[in-house]
Motif scaffolding. Structure first.
Motif, PDB file in Angstrom:
ATOM      1  N   VAL A   1       0.849  -1.183   0.000  1.00  0.00           N
ATOM      2  CA  VAL A   1       0.000   0.000   0.000  1.00  0.00           C
ATOM      3  C   VAL A   1       0.885   1.233   0.000  1.00  0.00           C
ATOM      4  N   LEU A   2       0.662   2.086  -0.979  1.00  0.00           N
ATOM      5  CA  LEU A   2       1.447   3.302  -1.061  1.00  0.00           C
ATOM      6  C   LEU A   2       0.952   4.315  -0.041  1.00  0.00           C
ATOM      7  N   PRO A   3       1.865   5.154   0.484  1.00  0.00           N
ATOM      8  CA  PRO A   3       1.441   6.171   1.439  1.00  0.00           C
ATOM      9  C   PRO A   3       0.420   7.112   0.806  1.00  0.00           C
ATOM     10  N   GLY A   4      -0.638   7.411   1.537  1.00  0.00           N
ATOM     11  CA  GLY A   4      -1.641   8.338   1.045  1.00  0.00           C
ATOM     12  C   GLY A   4      -2.720   7.715   0.218  1.00  0.00           C
ATOM     13  N   SER A   5      -2.555   6.427  -0.146  1.00  0.00           N
ATOM     14  CA  SER A   5      -3.599   5.775  -0.928  1.00  0.00           C
ATOM     15  C   SER A   5      -4.550   5.033  -0.003  1.00  0.00           C
ATOM     16  N   PRO A   6      -5.823   4.974  -0.357  1.00  0.00           N
ATOM     17  CA  PRO A   6      -6.778   4.257   0.487  1.00  0.00           C
ATOM     18  C   PRO A   6      -6.469   2.765   0.514  1.00  0.00           C
ATOM     19  N   SER A   7      -6.531   2.147   1.674  1.00  0.00           N
ATOM     20  CA  SER A   7      -6.246   0.725   1.764  1.00  0.00           C
ATOM     21  C   SER A   7      -7.527  -0.035   1.480  1.00  0.00           C
TER      22      SER A   7
END
Ligand SMILES: [Zn+2]
Length: 73
Positions: free
Chosen positions: A67-73
């Protein structure tokens, strides 16, 4: 269970294949545990911020699943 020794030899598969140098005082692709100390639920890369989930005690180190930082999980 992921112990400190194991954590030291693990690295973010994204960062270690990139030429970019990590910020000062951070080892290339260094990971840190996220979640409760007794049962961490993810590993976070200190360099790029990618989050690798730990499922049933086993970290999923696939870049595609991170999961990239800032992206919704
Ligand atoms: Zn990384």
């Amino acid at each position: 269970m992921i112990d400190a020794e194991l954590l030291k030899i693990m690295a973010c598969p994204w960062c270690i294949t990139r030429p970019e140098a990590p910020p000062p005082n951070i080892e290339k692709g260094a990971l840190e545990l996220v979640g409760p100390a007794e049962q961490p639920n993810a590993l976070r890369c200190r360099q790029c911020g990618r989050l690798y989930k730990i499922e049933d005690g086993i970290p999923n180190m696939l870049v595609e699943d991170a999961v990239l930082p800032g992206s919704p999980s």
